[in-house]
Design a protein around this motif. Structure first.
Motif, PDB file in Angstrom:
ATOM      1  N   ALA A 271     -24.296   8.263   5.028  1.00 45.68           N
ATOM      2  CA  ALA A 271     -24.114   6.963   5.682  1.00 45.68           C
ATOM      3  C   ALA A 271     -23.941   5.920   4.592  1.00 45.68           C
ATOM      4  O   ALA A 271     -24.575   6.007   3.536  1.00 45.68           O
ATOM      5  CB  ALA A 271     -25.316   6.632   6.560  1.00 45.68           C
ATOM      6  N   LEU A 272     -23.062   4.965   4.808  1.00 46.25           N
ATOM      7  CA  LEU A 272     -22.774   3.963   3.784  1.00 46.25           C
ATOM      8  C   LEU A 272     -22.072   2.759   4.391  1.00 46.25           C
ATOM      9  O   LEU A 272     -21.715   2.777   5.579  1.00 46.25           O
ATOM     10  CB  LEU A 272     -21.946   4.575   2.653  1.00 46.25           C
ATOM     11  CG  LEU A 272     -20.506   5.006   2.927  1.00 46.25           C
ATOM     12  CD1 LEU A 272     -19.820   5.298   1.591  1.00 46.25           C
ATOM     13  CD2 LEU A 272     -20.416   6.250   3.784  1.00 46.25           C
ATOM     14  N   ASN A 273     -21.869   1.735   3.576  1.00 41.32           N
ATOM     15  CA  ASN A 273     -21.238   0.512   4.084  1.00 41.32           C
ATOM     16  C   ASN A 273     -19.782   0.364   3.668  1.00 41.32           C
ATOM     17  O   ASN A 273     -19.024  -0.317   4.345  1.00 41.32           O
ATOM     18  CB  ASN A 273     -22.013  -0.724   3.598  1.00 41.32           C
ATOM     19  CG  ASN A 273     -23.324  -0.890   4.362  1.00 41.32           C
ATOM     20  OD1 ASN A 273     -23.419  -0.526   5.533  1.00 41.32           O
ATOM     21  ND2 ASN A 273     -24.332  -1.430   3.687  1.00 41.32           N
ATOM     22  N   ASP A 274     -19.396   0.966   2.539  1.00 35.26           N
ATOM     23  CA  ASP A 274     -18.048   0.717   2.022  1.00 35.26           C
ATOM     24  C   ASP A 274     -16.995   1.505   2.809  1.00 35.26           C
ATOM     25  O   ASP A 274     -16.967   2.744   2.756  1.00 35.26           O
ATOM     26  CB  ASP A 274     -17.995   1.092   0.537  1.00 35.26           C
ATOM     27  CG  ASP A 274     -16.603   0.872  -0.033  1.00 35.26           C
ATOM     28  OD1 ASP A 274     -16.032  -0.200   0.246  1.00 35.26           O
ATOM     29  OD2 ASP A 274     -16.078   1.782  -0.704  1.00 35.26           O
ATOM     30  N   PRO A 275     -16.094   0.823   3.542  1.00 33.65           N
ATOM     31  CA  PRO A 275     -15.138   1.534   4.401  1.00 33.65           C
ATOM     32  C   PRO A 275     -14.137   2.382   3.617  1.00 33.65           C
ATOM     33  O   PRO A 275     -13.704   3.438   4.099  1.00 33.65           O
ATOM     34  CB  PRO A 275     -14.427   0.419   5.176  1.00 33.65           C
ATOM     35  CG  PRO A 275     -14.828  -0.869   4.566  1.00 33.65           C
ATOM     36  CD  PRO A 275     -15.988  -0.638   3.650  1.00 33.65           C
ATOM     37  N   GLU A 276     -13.790   1.967   2.406  1.00 31.29           N
ATOM     38  CA  GLU A 276     -12.813   2.731   1.622  1.00 31.29           C
ATOM     39  C   GLU A 276     -13.394   4.086   1.194  1.00 31.29           C
ATOM     40  O   GLU A 276     -12.744   5.121   1.299  1.00 31.29           O
ATOM     41  CB  GLU A 276     -12.363   1.928   0.389  1.00 31.29           C
ATOM     42  CG  GLU A 276     -11.353   0.838   0.715  1.00 31.29           C
ATOM     43  CD  GLU A 276     -10.158   1.354   1.531  1.00 31.29           C
ATOM     44  OE1 GLU A 276      -9.533   2.349   1.099  1.00 31.29           O
ATOM     45  OE2 GLU A 276      -9.868   0.789   2.613  1.00 31.29           O
ATOM     46  N   THR A 277     -14.633   4.041   0.685  1.00 36.44           N
ATOM     47  CA  THR A 277     -15.304   5.289   0.301  1.00 36.44           C
ATOM     48  C   THR A 277     -15.476   6.180   1.530  1.00 36.44           C
ATOM     49  O   THR A 277     -15.275   7.402   1.468  1.00 36.44           O
ATOM     50  CB  THR A 277     -16.685   4.987  -0.332  1.00 36.44           C
ATOM     51  OG1 THR A 277     -16.498   4.027  -1.369  1.00 36.44           O
ATOM     52  CG2 THR A 277     -17.336   6.231  -0.896  1.00 36.44           C
ATOM     53  N   ALA A 278     -15.828   5.557   2.656  1.00 33.59           N
ATOM     54  CA  ALA A 278     -16.038   6.326   3.895  1.00 33.59           C
ATOM     55  C   ALA A 278     -14.744   7.013   4.321  1.00 33.59           C
ATOM     56  O   ALA A 278     -14.765   8.158   4.792  1.00 33.59           O
ATOM     57  CB  ALA A 278     -16.555   5.412   4.997  1.00 33.59           C
ATOM     58  N   LYS A 279     -13.628   6.325   4.108  1.00 28.75           N
ATOM     59  CA  LYS A 279     -12.338   6.902   4.501  1.00 28.75           C
ATOM     60  C   LYS A 279     -12.045   8.167   3.674  1.00 28.75           C
ATOM     61  O   LYS A 279     -11.683   9.207   4.221  1.00 28.75           O
ATOM     62  CB  LYS A 279     -11.249   5.844   4.263  1.00 28.75           C
ATOM     63  CG  LYS A 279      -9.959   6.086   4.982  1.00 28.75           C
ATOM     64  CD  LYS A 279      -9.120   4.813   4.942  1.00 28.75           C
ATOM     65  CE  LYS A 279      -7.651   5.131   4.944  1.00 28.75           C
ATOM     66  NZ  LYS A 279      -6.842   3.917   4.712  1.00 28.75           N
ATOM     67  N   SER A 280     -12.229   8.065   2.366  1.00 28.83           N
ATOM     68  CA  SER A 280     -12.021   9.249   1.522  1.00 28.83           C
ATOM     69  C   SER A 280     -12.999  10.354   1.904  1.00 28.83           C
ATOM     70  O   SER A 280     -12.641  11.539   1.924  1.00 28.83           O
ATOM     71  CB  SER A 280     -12.231   8.913   0.047  1.00 28.83           C
ATOM     72  OG  SER A 280     -11.518   7.773  -0.307  1.00 28.83           O
ATOM     73  N   ALA A 281     -14.234   9.966   2.189  1.00 31.71           N
ATOM     74  CA  ALA A 281     -15.252  10.968   2.547  1.00 31.71           C
ATOM     75  C   ALA A 281     -14.853  11.681   3.837  1.00 31.71           C
ATOM     76  O   ALA A 281     -14.990  12.902   3.951  1.00 31.71           O
ATOM     77  CB  ALA A 281     -16.620  10.297   2.694  1.00 31.71           C
ATOM     78  N   ARG A 282     -14.341  10.935   4.801  1.00 32.37           N
ATOM     79  CA  ARG A 282     -13.946  11.561   6.084  1.00 32.37           C
ATOM     80  C   ARG A 282     -12.762  12.510   5.890  1.00 32.37           C
ATOM     81  O   ARG A 282     -12.698  13.565   6.533  1.00 32.37           O
ATOM     82  CB  ARG A 282     -13.597  10.501   7.125  1.00 32.37           C
ATOM     83  CG  ARG A 282     -14.819   9.831   7.696  1.00 32.37           C
ATOM     84  CD  ARG A 282     -14.572   9.128   9.028  1.00 32.37           C
ATOM     85  NE  ARG A 282     -15.799   8.443   9.409  1.00 32.37           N
ATOM     86  CZ  ARG A 282     -16.083   7.178   9.102  1.00 32.37           C
ATOM     87  NH1 ARG A 282     -15.201   6.430   8.457  1.00 32.37           N
ATOM     88  NH2 ARG A 282     -17.240   6.646   9.449  1.00 32.37           N
ATOM     89  N   ASN A 283     -11.852  12.142   5.003  1.00 29.54           N
ATOM     90  CA  ASN A 283     -10.720  13.038   4.746  1.00 29.54           C
ATOM     91  C   ASN A 283     -11.202  14.367   4.185  1.00 29.54           C
ATOM     92  O   ASN A 283     -10.726  15.436   4.570  1.00 29.54           O
ATOM     93  CB  ASN A 283      -9.723  12.380   3.787  1.00 29.54           C
ATOM     94  CG  ASN A 283      -8.932  11.275   4.478  1.00 29.54           C
ATOM     95  OD1 ASN A 283      -8.789  11.295   5.708  1.00 29.54           O
ATOM     96  ND2 ASN A 283      -8.436  10.319   3.710  1.00 29.54           N
ATOM     97  N   LEU A 284     -12.168  14.296   3.282  1.00 26.28           N
ATOM     98  CA  LEU A 284     -12.731  15.518   2.710  1.00 26.28           C
ATOM     99  C   LEU A 284     -13.564  16.261   3.758  1.00 26.28           C
ATOM    100  O   LEU A 284     -13.576  17.495   3.817  1.00 26.28           O
ATOM    101  CB  LEU A 284     -13.584  15.141   1.497  1.00 26.28           C
ATOM    102  CG  LEU A 284     -14.112  16.267   0.637  1.00 26.28           C
ATOM    103  CD1 LEU A 284     -12.979  17.145   0.117  1.00 26.28           C
ATOM    104  CD2 LEU A 284     -14.903  15.695  -0.548  1.00 26.28           C
ATOM    105  N   LEU A 285     -14.251  15.502   4.588  1.00 23.60           N
ATOM    106  CA  LEU A 285     -15.075  16.079   5.654  1.00 23.60           C
ATOM    107  C   LEU A 285     -14.229  16.979   6.557  1.00 23.60           C
ATOM    108  O   LEU A 285     -14.640  18.071   6.938  1.00 23.60           O
ATOM    109  CB  LEU A 285     -15.698  14.949   6.483  1.00 23.60           C
ATOM    110  CG  LEU A 285     -16.694  15.358   7.581  1.00 23.60           C
ATOM    111  CD1 LEU A 285     -18.064  15.578   6.956  1.00 23.60           C
ATOM    112  CD2 LEU A 285     -16.802  14.308   8.671  1.00 23.60           C
ATOM    113  N   ILE A 286     -13.038  16.488   6.901  1.00 26.85           N
ATOM    114  CA  ILE A 286     -12.160  17.258   7.795  1.00 26.85           C
ATOM    115  C   ILE A 286     -11.785  18.584   7.141  1.00 26.85           C
ATOM    116  O   ILE A 286     -11.703  19.620   7.794  1.00 26.85           O
ATOM    117  CB  ILE A 286     -10.909  16.425   8.160  1.00 26.85           C
ATOM    118  CG1 ILE A 286     -11.337  15.247   9.038  1.00 26.85           C
ATOM    119  CG2 ILE A 286      -9.860  17.279   8.854  1.00 26.85           C
ATOM    120  CD1 ILE A 286     -10.222  14.298   9.421  1.00 26.85           C
ATOM    121  N   LEU A 287     -11.640  18.545   5.807  1.00 26.63           N
ATOM    122  CA  LEU A 287     -11.280  19.758   5.082  1.00 26.63           C
ATOM    123  C   LEU A 287     -12.430  20.756   5.033  1.00 26.63           C
ATOM    124  O   LEU A 287     -12.232  21.957   5.186  1.00 26.63           O
ATOM    125  CB  LEU A 287     -10.873  19.359   3.657  1.00 26.63           C
ATOM    126  CG  LEU A 287     -10.325  20.446   2.747  1.00 26.63           C
ATOM    127  CD1 LEU A 287      -8.959  20.898   3.232  1.00 26.63           C
ATOM    128  CD2 LEU A 287     -10.242  19.940   1.310  1.00 26.63           C
TER     129      LEU A 287
END
Ligand code: F0G
Length: 460
Positions: A271-287
């Motif tokens: 969990a975090l506040n920075d939307p840009e980091t979260a976006k990259s994290a979600r892309n990796l999450l899907i993988l």
């Protein structure tokens, strides 16, 4: 109403699972088959299992009821919404990313934020955190205060980070080479010791000064919050929930294993506040984990965690939780077995070096003690000593670990006081025959993380 002295388990038992004690011949045979490695035992061969507090707790009837209403939609699951609300309400973080357990959240965070050659400071990295940082080619640096390394020290917040050492590290390597600072609450590898709000504020101030993000490894946040309530000046009147929110408000994000203070058997999140980091994290999450509205969890797992994150801050529960751990530590001390002081939140750490001075580190005294607790009473703990941390020297010998400990971790809401009394008796019986306990030698080992699979032979 009269305030009675006994702190009771604040629950009644609704469903039970039978446990059975093997005969001593059966335990001996199990030890031989497992090569004297307690990781090789079957769960059914163990009477009281204190190997870990991770994923081994009992869920409440409220959690089981919520699970029945799990929404298994691949995308847009209602259970994810409940999970997200529970995490956001507790932590204040706006981006909530579910993972199958804590180390998956770590792997994603470090892959996204950390580059080879950088340094990540922490009070003490847990094994998986360290391994995930080293996996991306960075250095995991432990900066716990000096008292945190001394078993007998009774500092109330032995998990605190050494703020001067943090500044010195930043001076040494440069802020540009520090992608984030982490603080582990409570400090598992240092004995389950808490971190104070004052220390978190001081770390935050350093991070602000250098523009560094601060992340919490929040596995045992509720236990940490209750230690703060009990020990930190000015916090007695605050609720555990308020304190937890204050802790999270000082950070930019967290990794979490819901197998601990999520009161669930599996699960975790980033969990975090920075939307840009979260976006990259979600892309990796899907993988690697799954779609962002389930991330490696079933809908019903997310329901269990949403309820668990709420229940764990019940102060009757936390009072009982910390008291039952301290109670086991008192039993051990009374039996003449030194422990890491003061007792941590989730586990008691027996000091094998203190109990078995006749066994040199090269003969693994903590392994010998862990084996003896099983042999005598069917109790399983885990060695945290030279089997786990010994480092090979060029001449074939080994540099020993600084401490030789056996961790007895207490699953949440699982064992009663009489189970713990029994463990106390087993510790006493082992302590009474300490001179007869012999060391071990390793006959087989893997090139890394050898403690999981090594085989041992008793020395004559
Ligand atoms: N951080 C800390 C402080 C932990 O204690 C653990 C797990 C993790 C991260 C990783 O979480 O297991 O869900 O991937 N600790 C367990 C233990 C295994 O026995 O102490 P995970």
């Amino acid at each position: 109403m009269t305030d009675f002295r006994t702190i009771i388990e604040p629950f009644r038992i609704h469903s039970v699972q039978a446990i059975r004690k093997l005969s001593s011949a059966e335990r001996e045979a199990a030890l031989h088959r497992a090569g004297h490695n307690l990781f090789g035992l079957q769960g059914d061969e163990v009477l009281i299992d204190l190997l870990t507090d991770s994923g081994t707790g009992a869920m409440s009837s409220t959690q089981w009821a919520a699970m029945m209403d799990g929404d298994e939609s691949y995308a847009g699951s209602r259970s994810f919404n409940r999970f997200q609300e529970a995490v956001a309400d507790l932590t204040g973080f706006t981006e909530v990313i579910p993972t199958h357990q804590g180390r998956a959240a770590e792997h994603i965070l470090f892959t996204v934020m950390v580059r080879s050659g950088q340094v990540v400071p922490n009070n003490t990295h847990f094994d998986t955190t360290r391994a995930n940082i080293e996996y991306v080619g960075a250095e995991a640096r432990d900066l716990v205060i000096a008292e945190g390394r001394v078993p007998a020290s009774t500092h109330p917040f032995k998990g605190n980070m050494d703020v001067d050492a943090l500044e010195a590290t930043i001076d040494e390597v440069g802020a540009a080479n520090i992608p984030l600072v982490m603080v582990t609450i409570t400090n598992n590898s240092g004995g389950g010791q808490p971190v104070s709000l004052e220390n978190l504020r001081a770390v935050r101030a350093v991070c602000d000064h250098y523009g560094l993000p601060l992340f919490l490894d929040a596995c045992r946040f509720a236990e940490n919050a209750y230690f703060i309530k009990l020990r930190e000046p000015g916090c007695a009147e605050k609720s555990a929930r308020e304190i937890a929110r204050e802790m999270f408000a000082l950070a930019d994000g967290c990794t979490m294993s819901a197998k601990k203070d999520g009161l669930a058997n599996i699960g975790g999140f980033l969990a975090l506040n920075d939307p840009e980091t979260a976006k990259s994290a979600r892309n990796l999450l899907i993988l690697t984990e799954g779609f962002p509205t389930y991330g490696g969890l079933a809908g019903y797992d997310m329901e269990a965690i949403a309820v668990g994150l709420h229940e764990v801050l019940d102060e009757e529960y936390l009072r009982y939780r910390l008291r039952s751990t301290a109670y086991l530590a008192e039993r051990a001390e009374k039996a003449g077995v030194p422990t890491v002081r003061p007792p941590g939140g989730h586990a008691v750490y027996l000091d094998a070096k203190g109990l078995l001075p006749h066994i040199p580190a090269a003969q693994y005294p903590a392994q010998a003690l862990a084996i003896e607790l099983y042999r005598v009473g069917g109790v399983r703990g885990v060695e945290i000593g030279s089997v786990m941390f010994g480092k090979p020297r060029p001449d074939g010998s080994e540099a020993p670990s600084a401490m030789e400990l056996v961790r007895l971790a207490i699953p949440r809401r699982t064992y009663t006081q009489s189970h713990i009394d029994y463990v106390g008796e087993v510790i006493e019986a082992v302590a009474n025959q300490r001179e007869a306990i012999r060391g071990y030698r390793i006959t087989e080992q893997a090139p890394w993380l050898r403690h999981f699979t090594a085989r041992f032979e008793p020395l004559a």
